[in-house]
Scaffold this motif. Structure first.
Motif, PDB file in Angstrom:
ATOM      1  N   ARG A   1       0.847  -1.183   0.000  1.00 46.43           N
ATOM      2  CA  ARG A   1       0.000   0.000   0.000  1.00 46.43           C
ATOM      3  C   ARG A   1       0.879   1.228   0.000  1.00 46.43           C
ATOM      4  NH1 ARG A   1      -3.659  -1.275   4.119  1.00 46.43           N
ATOM      5  NH2 ARG A   1      -4.944  -2.149   2.509  1.00 46.43           N
TER       6      ARG A   1
ATOM      7  N   PHE B   1       0.826   5.793  -1.024  1.00 44.71           N
ATOM      8  CA  PHE B   1       0.003   6.957  -1.304  1.00 44.71           C
ATOM      9  C   PHE B   1       0.645   7.758  -2.419  1.00 44.71           C
ATOM     10  CE2 PHE B   1      -1.153   5.770   2.965  1.00 44.71           C
ATOM     11  CZ  PHE B   1      -2.529   5.906   2.943  1.00 44.71           C
ATOM     12  N   GLN B   2      -0.169   8.168  -3.410  1.00 49.65           N
ATOM     13  CA  GLN B   2       0.287   8.982  -4.525  1.00 49.65           C
ATOM     14  C   GLN B   2      -0.300  10.370  -4.370  1.00 49.65           C
ATOM     15  OE1 GLN B   2      -1.207   7.124  -8.057  1.00 49.65           O
ATOM     16  NE2 GLN B   2       0.792   6.336  -8.624  1.00 49.65           N
TER      17      GLN B   2
ATOM     18  N   TRP C   1     -12.988  -0.338  -7.827  1.00 49.63           N
ATOM     19  CA  TRP C   1     -11.546  -0.557  -7.884  1.00 49.63           C
ATOM     20  C   TRP C   1     -11.118  -0.469  -9.341  1.00 49.63           C
ATOM     21  CZ3 TRP C   1      -8.120  -0.565  -4.102  1.00 49.63           C
ATOM     22  CH2 TRP C   1      -8.553  -0.815  -2.807  1.00 49.63           C
TER      23      TRP C   1
ATOM     24  N   ASN D   1      -1.426  -2.330 -10.388  1.00 53.40           N
ATOM     25  CA  ASN D   1      -1.833  -1.177  -9.585  1.00 53.40           C
ATOM     26  C   ASN D   1      -3.345  -1.218  -9.418  1.00 53.40           C
ATOM     27  OD1 ASN D   1       0.749  -0.127  -9.401  1.00 53.40           O
ATOM     28  ND2 ASN D   1       0.522   1.107 -11.226  1.00 53.40           N
TER      29      ASN D   1
ATOM     30  N   GLY E   1      -6.116  11.729 -12.510  1.00 53.09           N
ATOM     31  CA  GLY E   1      -6.342  11.966 -11.093  1.00 53.09           C
ATOM     32  C   GLY E   1      -6.892  13.350 -10.816  1.00 53.09           C
TER      33      GLY E   1
ATOM     34  N   GLN F   1      -4.436  13.442  -2.901  1.00 53.94           N
ATOM     35  CA  GLN F   1      -3.661  12.280  -2.501  1.00 53.94           C
ATOM     36  C   GLN F   1      -4.567  11.063  -2.547  1.00 53.94           C
ATOM     37  OE1 GLN F   1      -2.201  12.053   1.567  1.00 53.94           O
ATOM     38  NE2 GLN F   1      -0.265  11.262   0.823  1.00 53.94           N
ATOM     39  N   SER F   2      -4.093   9.974  -3.150  1.00 50.09           N
ATOM     40  CA  SER F   2      -4.910   8.777  -3.231  1.00 50.09           C
ATOM     41  C   SER F   2      -4.097   7.557  -2.824  1.00 50.09           C
ATOM     42  CB  SER F   2      -5.457   8.593  -4.657  1.00 50.09           C
ATOM     43  OG  SER F   2      -4.399   8.446  -5.568  1.00 50.09           O
ATOM     44  N   GLN F   3      -4.819   6.563  -2.340  1.00 55.36           N
ATOM     45  CA  GLN F   3      -4.185   5.321  -1.907  1.00 55.36           C
ATOM     46  C   GLN F   3      -4.104   4.372  -3.097  1.00 55.36           C
ATOM     47  OE1 GLN F   3      -5.884   3.532   1.564  1.00 55.36           O
ATOM     48  NE2 GLN F   3      -5.299   1.493   0.899  1.00 55.36           N
ATOM     49  N   VAL F   4      -2.943   3.752  -3.304  1.00 59.85           N
ATOM     50  CA  VAL F   4      -2.746   2.790  -4.376  1.00 59.85           C
ATOM     51  C   VAL F   4      -2.311   1.467  -3.774  1.00 59.85           C
ATOM     52  CG1 VAL F   4      -1.420   2.240  -6.458  1.00 59.85           C
ATOM     53  CG2 VAL F   4      -2.091   4.592  -6.020  1.00 59.85           C
ATOM     54  N   GLU F   5      -2.973   0.399  -4.176  1.00 62.60           N
ATOM     55  CA  GLU F   5      -2.580  -0.946  -3.769  1.00 62.60           C
ATOM     56  C   GLU F   5      -1.732  -1.517  -4.896  1.00 62.60           C
ATOM     57  OE1 GLU F   5      -3.677  -2.484  -0.887  1.00 62.60           O
ATOM     58  OE2 GLU F   5      -4.981  -0.845  -0.285  1.00 62.60           O
TER      59      GLU F   5
ATOM     60  N   LYS G   1      -6.557   1.019  -7.378  1.00 59.29           N
ATOM     61  CA  LYS G   1      -6.935   2.130  -6.512  1.00 59.29           C
ATOM     62  C   LYS G   1      -8.430   2.362  -6.603  1.00 59.29           C
ATOM     63  CE  LYS G   1      -5.907   6.088  -9.493  1.00 59.29           C
ATOM     64  NZ  LYS G   1      -5.135   7.309  -9.585  1.00 59.29           N
TER      65      LYS G   1
END
Length: 153
Positions: free
Chosen positions: A4, A6-7, A50, A30, A103, A13-17, A32
């Protein structure tokens, strides 16, 4: 294995798995959370989903799966090329554009950046050339041999 991170894109700001060791994928996947438009009878609504970016050997998939109903897939995009990759001729000037990056959903919340690079695998002859007869405006246009050159994006 899932990592995990963060971008940040401007002020967003977003969370990326990052999902590793996906069978058939050449790079980690990737994932998110994003909102997608989905039809619902006589209206369209935003649905939390997702977004998966899966790079395979010859294809690059972008898939959107509903975040609350794991069996519901909203859309899958296959970014595969259906033409052989030609060898691009040298271009004197590379085009550049002022764009809002992925984004940034509202131009009032982010700044544009100058982009002149492009994915040579996805667009082997550049942004402004497509194989003759493949484009929506190909009829009646002058072309330079195998490729139709355009000034539109």
């Amino acid at each position: 294995m899932v990592r995990r991170l963060f971008q940040s894109t401007g002020s967003i700001q977003s969370q990326v798995e990052i999902i590793e060791d996906v069978p058939g994928a050449v790079n980690p996947v990737n994932a998110k959370l994003v909102y997608v438009q989905s039809p619902n009878f006589h209206e369209t609504k935003l649905t939390l989903a997702w977004k998966f970016e899966v790079e395979m050997q010859d294809n690059w998939y972008e898939a959107y799966m509903d975040a609350s109903h794991v069996s519901r897939i909203h859309t899958v995009i296959d970014w595969a090329s259906d033409t052989p990759a030609p060898k691009p001729s040298p271009v004197p000037l590379e085009p550049s554009y002022r764009v809002w990056s992925w984004g940034i959903n509202d131009p009032s919340e982010g700044k544009r950046s100058l982009v002149s690079e492009y994915d040579k695998l996805a667009s082997p002859v550049g942004w402004h050339s497509i194989p003759t007869g493949r484009g929506p405006l190909a009829r009646g246009r002058l072309d330079s041999g195998l490729f139709l050159n355009s000034t539109t994006t």
